[in-house]
Design a protein around this motif. Structure first.
Motif, PDB file in Angstrom:
ATOM      1  N   ALA A 280       0.832  -1.206   0.000  1.00 34.54           N
ATOM      2  CA  ALA A 280       0.000   0.000   0.000  1.00 34.54           C
ATOM      3  C   ALA A 280       0.868   1.257   0.000  1.00 34.54           C
ATOM      4  CB  ALA A 280      -0.938  -0.013   1.199  1.00 34.54           C
ATOM      5  N   THR A 283       2.012   2.932  -3.425  1.00 32.22           N
ATOM      6  CA  THR A 283       0.958   2.822  -4.451  1.00 32.22           C
ATOM      7  C   THR A 283      -0.242   3.656  -4.005  1.00 32.22           C
ATOM      8  OG1 THR A 283       0.149   0.759  -3.417  1.00 32.22           O
ATOM      9  CG2 THR A 283       1.705   0.551  -5.259  1.00 32.22           C
ATOM     10  N   LEU A 284      -1.004   3.121  -3.066  1.00 35.65           N
ATOM     11  CA  LEU A 284      -2.165   3.849  -2.555  1.00 35.65           C
ATOM     12  C   LEU A 284      -1.743   4.974  -1.605  1.00 35.65           C
ATOM     13  CD1 LEU A 284      -5.329   3.914  -2.316  1.00 35.65           C
ATOM     14  CD2 LEU A 284      -5.029   2.466  -0.293  1.00 35.65           C
ATOM     15  N   GLY A 666     -11.117  -2.406   0.524  1.00 35.29           N
ATOM     16  CA  GLY A 666     -10.327  -3.431  -0.147  1.00 35.29           C
ATOM     17  C   GLY A 666     -10.297  -4.720   0.642  1.00 35.29           C
ATOM     18  N   THR A 672      -6.426  -6.667   7.100  1.00 32.80           N
ATOM     19  CA  THR A 672      -5.574  -5.653   6.480  1.00 32.80           C
ATOM     20  C   THR A 672      -4.350  -5.300   7.319  1.00 32.80           C
ATOM     21  OG1 THR A 672      -7.013  -3.936   7.397  1.00 32.80           O
ATOM     22  CG2 THR A 672      -7.429  -4.624   5.133  1.00 32.80           C
ATOM     23  N   ILE A 683      -8.734  -0.229   4.593  1.00 27.89           N
ATOM     24  CA  ILE A 683      -8.191   0.425   3.409  1.00 27.89           C
ATOM     25  C   ILE A 683      -9.287   0.583   2.364  1.00 27.89           C
ATOM     26  CG2 ILE A 683      -6.503   0.219   1.551  1.00 27.89           C
ATOM     27  CD1 ILE A 683      -4.735  -1.328   3.444  1.00 27.89           C
ATOM     28  N   THR A 685     -10.248   1.751  -1.530  1.00 31.37           N
ATOM     29  CA  THR A 685      -9.633   1.880  -2.852  1.00 31.37           C
ATOM     30  C   THR A 685     -10.709   1.932  -3.921  1.00 31.37           C
ATOM     31  OG1 THR A 685      -9.520  -0.531  -3.051  1.00 31.37           O
ATOM     32  CG2 THR A 685      -7.575   0.574  -2.170  1.00 31.37           C
ATOM     33  N   ILE A 717      -5.734   2.588  -7.865  1.00 34.66           N
ATOM     34  CA  ILE A 717      -5.632   1.280  -7.224  1.00 34.66           C
ATOM     35  C   ILE A 717      -7.026   0.656  -7.211  1.00 34.66           C
ATOM     36  CG2 ILE A 717      -5.059   0.054  -5.103  1.00 34.66           C
ATOM     37  CD1 ILE A 717      -2.657   1.179  -6.572  1.00 34.66           C
ATOM     38  N   ARG A 719      -7.813  -2.358  -5.870  1.00 35.44           N
ATOM     39  CA  ARG A 719      -8.115  -2.991  -4.584  1.00 35.44           C
ATOM     40  C   ARG A 719      -6.840  -3.155  -3.780  1.00 35.44           C
ATOM     41  NH1 ARG A 719     -10.840  -8.961  -3.186  1.00 35.44           N
ATOM     42  NH2 ARG A 719     -11.103  -8.521  -0.953  1.00 35.44           N
ATOM     43  N   CYS A 720      -6.967  -3.013  -2.460  1.00 32.48           N
ATOM     44  CA  CYS A 720      -5.926  -3.404  -1.517  1.00 32.48           C
ATOM     45  C   CYS A 720      -6.570  -4.357  -0.517  1.00 32.48           C
ATOM     46  CB  CYS A 720      -5.349  -2.198  -0.781  1.00 32.48           C
ATOM     47  SG  CYS A 720      -4.114  -1.265  -1.704  1.00 32.48           S
ATOM     48  N   TYR A 724      -0.239  -5.332   2.084  1.00 27.13           N
ATOM     49  CA  TYR A 724       0.656  -5.847   1.042  1.00 27.13           C
ATOM     50  C   TYR A 724      -0.144  -6.685   0.042  1.00 27.13           C
ATOM     51  CZ  TYR A 724       4.088  -4.280   4.388  1.00 27.13           C
ATOM     52  OH  TYR A 724       4.811  -3.504   5.261  1.00 27.13           O
ATOM     53  N   CYS A 726      -2.149  -5.008  -2.768  1.00 29.80           N
ATOM     54  CA  CYS A 726      -2.756  -4.014  -3.653  1.00 29.80           C
ATOM     55  C   CYS A 726      -2.550  -4.396  -5.111  1.00 29.80           C
ATOM     56  CB  CYS A 726      -2.163  -2.630  -3.399  1.00 29.80           C
ATOM     57  SG  CYS A 726      -2.420  -2.013  -1.710  1.00 29.80           S
TER      58      CYS A 726
END
Length: 742
Positions: A280, A283-284, A666, A672, A683, A685, A717, A719-720, A724, A726
């Motif tokens: 994440a 990226t996110l 996500g 998560t 999270i 997304t 993004i 989906r997460c 770790y 995503c």
């Protein structure tokens, strides 16, 4: 006629007994001849381009706007008389809008959310009203694996894609609360015709496909459908290959009997991974390094390998007896085998998140090698009787059926620590690119399910009342331990539609469903099936009062789904521990429109509102009050396409669309990571506004189309699933399609 009435009365008594004293479904009446339509025909008789005497180019798409679907009722009841929401994406829509797979095909469909794992070429990842649907092909359950509900047979093999929304156990047995996804195979036609299709575009996308049909004799029609695809993906070093062969033949044994043989074989080879399991951070979420992981960065390995072979073979038999009675038998044998001998991914996260002076700080990822193999074999059969009865002002459409399914699946895996990888400048350690075998059993079980069901639609004037009931027996055996778990359950659906002469049909329905859950709770007692109920009300419109060259179908629906007895939210029927007693509720509203006006203007539009909430969870208390993953509150989309018919622009057309998905969870807080648990957060997304477009030229015998999706190449993004886990959403795709028809 007396023997028929005696048989009908005896059947009625047996059904009342089996359904524990349920209401009688039949009334006394006189049987009349019923023309049950044959098995759905292929698309060849629908989509056609002609040139008029005045020089106008007319692109006819008679089936662009759906009118019926066997999926909704297993009978010829029209959609407007069906008291439950169902979306039908026809072959005409698929071809004219150039959809490649099922995830693309549901972009403009209400209540259905696809591509939540990005552009993964292996499966069709879809959620319906908050839940992952069970997939069917030709009305029979696919040989789904332990972990994935879809098998990924290519969309080109099918003439329609149907999504029946909400609990559907009454016709299909064990099913998730959100509904089912059913794809209907292309069928043979009694006249010669076909197409050759070449498609190419971004990411070295290349595809050749053909489907040819026609009569061999006066009593035998055949069709051959084939596809080969070779493409790269959004990430570096990814390579995807697919081969599909799907022949079919229909034998007409007199005027009253049709026997259709159906076969498909598909081979997939996917190399280089699929871009999931990204962190994440980077990226996110912003990275302390100030850098962002590029969408094209392959954080798996160029040598990650996925191979799959699957086959389905069966028949569809229809026979019309005298007295308005029709028998339908649908049977299929299926075999599925997938292997990931080398599955390197970066799901271990950053090795250094504490020391900014170290060059590895928020840069270096731990990799693992996860190998997996699974074999699934299945036999499924569905046998039913249709009848139409008329007694004065009352008309009945009656359905009686029994289905049986036997499935055996065995899976195994291995897991080893692999190397390290720089997230922003990956250099791969080839010493870990080796097959590690599948020494550890993951799952080894057999499933048997038998169900008997009945449905009766009563029609008086403009009022249609539909009542359905079903009883299922399910047995799941763990081959490793020999332990068998047995479940049985009664489910039902009841609803009513009032169809006005103008084609406006308010409706209301109540439906139930169940899904077995394997294993035992902490109290030592076997789990009981999860149960779901849905109340739905809405209005359907088919505009039968409009001119004949204006076709549309629209649905406005409000629904409330409640599920109880889950162990862990959104986990399928795999052996798990803990206590049972979780509850979840999803309620919302949907609007969907499909229109085709004067064979020039096509419109596909939808809006969905979904509110999902976990009401209780005995095992994952942190999840209570949070929404289900990949269930955006808002989804809105519209696509319009126009074709000129006259003058110098005759045959040219263009279209454009916009899609919006609001953010969604996500993963649940319990899944998560420690950050989510310590903060009580999850999270979110997937929020994105994406634009699509198409330009095309049609003439008798051929079509040229250039279409693009996510034209602005929006970086988001999708989906997460965890800190770790995503994955990026699909980037810009531009495809040129050349189609020759004959």
């Amino acid at each position: 006629m007396q023997p028929f009435h005696q048989a009908r009365s005896a059947s009625n008594r047996r059904i009342r007994l089996a359904f524990l004293g349920g209401s009688a479904l039949f009334v006394s009446g006189t049987a009349v001849a019923q023309d049950i339509p044959p098995a759905p025909a292929g698309e060849g008789a629908s989509l056609e381009t002609t040139k008029s005497a005045e020089g106008d180019i007319i692109v006819s798409a008679r089936n662009y706007v759906p009118e019926g679907a066997l999926t909704a009722s297993k009978s010829d009841i029209p959609l407007i008389e069906t008291p439950q929401s169902i979306s039908v994406i026809t072959r005409d829509q698929i071809d004219l809008l150039s959809f490649v797979d099922a995830q693309q095909a549901v972009r403009y469909t209400a209540g259905v959310f696809g591509e939540n794992y990005g552009p993964d070429p292996r499966y069709d990842f879809v959620t319906v009203r908050g839940f992952t649907p069970k997939q069917y092909i030709d009305g029979l359950a696919v040989p789904a694996t332990t972990t994935i509900s879809a098998v990924g047979v290519d969309l080109y093999a099918f003439q329609s894609l149907d999504i029946l929304k909400g609990p559907s156990s009454v016709l299909y047995g064990a099913a998730p609360p959100g509904g089912i996804l059913n794809e209907t195979s292309r069928r043979a036609l009694s006249h010669f015709g076909g197409e050759v299709l070449i498609k190419g575009g971004t990411n070295n996308f290349g595809q050749f496909a053909t489907s040819v049909t026609g009569p061999v004799t006066s009593f035998l029609d055949v069709r051959a459908t084939m596809l080969y695809r070779d493409s790269k993906g959004d990430i570096d070093y990814q390579r995807n290959k697919r081969l599909l062969v799907s022949p079919t033949a229909t034998l007409k044994l007199g005027d009253n009997t049709r026997l259709t043989g159906l076969l498909y074989y598909q081979y997939d080879k996917n190399k280089g991974g699929n871009g999931g399991f990204l962190p994440a951070v980077g990226t996110l979420l912003p990275s302390p390094t100030g850098l962002r992981i590029d969408r094209s960065n392959n954080l798996d390995s160029p040598h990650t390998m996925f191979e799959r072979r699957q086959t389905g073979a069966g028949f569809d038999l229809q026979h019309k007896f005298g007295g308005g009675l029709t028998f339908h038998s649908n049977t299929k044998w299926s075999h599925y085998r997938e292997e990931t001998p080398t599955g390197i991914y970066s799901g271990g996260g950053f090795i250094n998140t504490n020391n900014p002076a170290d060059p590895s700080y928020y840069r270096t990822l731990r990799q693992y090698n996860f190998s997996y193999a699974e074999t699934v074999s299945s036999f499924t059969t569905d046998n039913r009787l249709d009848a139409k009865l008329v007694s004065g002002a009352l008309t009945q459409k009656i359905l009686l059926g029994v289905d049986y399914r036997k499935v055996a699946n065995a899976s195994s895996f291995n897991f080893k620590v692999a190397g390290l990888l720089d997230a922003f400048d990956p250099i791969y350690d080839k010493s870990f690119d080796v097959g590690i075998g599948f020494p550890f059993a993951f799952n080894d079980q057999k499933l048997k399910q038998t169900g008997i069901y009945a449905q009766d639609q009563l029609n008086i004037g403009n009022l249609f009342v539909t009542a359905s009931g079903r009883y299922d027996w399910v047995k799941v055996t763990n081959n490793a331990t020999g332990v068998a778990q047995k479940d049985h359950k009664f489910t039902y659906r009841i609803g009513a539609n009032y169809v006005t002469d103008a084609g406006i049909a308010p409706y209301v329905s109540y439906a139930t469903s169940f899904e077995p859950v394997l294993g035992k709770g902490d109290d030592g007692k076997p789990y009981i099936p999860t149960l779901a109920t849905q109340f739905e009300a809405g209005v359907k419109l088919d505009a039968r009062g409009l001119p004949s060259d204006v076709k549309l179908f629209a649905t406005i629906a409000a629904f409330d789904i409640k599920e109880k007895n889950f162990v862990v939210a959104q986990v399928g029927a795999t052996p798990i521990g803990g206590m049972q007693g979780g509850e979840v509720e999803v309620y919302g509203a949907e609007f969907e429109l499909v229109a085709r006006i004067r064979e020039q203007l096509s419109i596909n539009g939808s809006y969905s509102y979904n509110h999902s909430e976990i009401k209780s969870s005995l095992n994952k208390v942190a999840d209570i009050g949070f929404p289900l993953p990949t269930t955006p509150k808002h989804k809105a989309s519209i696509f319009a396409d126009y074709t000129f018919q006259r003058g110098a622009l005759g045959g040219f057309g263009f279209g454009g669309g916009v899609r919006y998905n609001s953010k969604s969870a996500g993963g649940l807080p319990s899944a998560t990571g420690t950050l989510a648990l310590s903060t009580g957060l999850y999270i979110e997304t997937g929020e994105a506004t994406l634009f699509d477009a198409i330009v095309h030229y049609d003439a008798p015998g051929y079509r040229i189309a250039l279409n693009g999706s996510n034209l602005a190449d929006k970086n988001y993004i999708a989906r997460c699933a965890g800190l770790y886990g995503c994955v990026y959403g699909a980037g810009r795709q531009v495809l040129l399609t050349l189609t020759g028809k004959f």
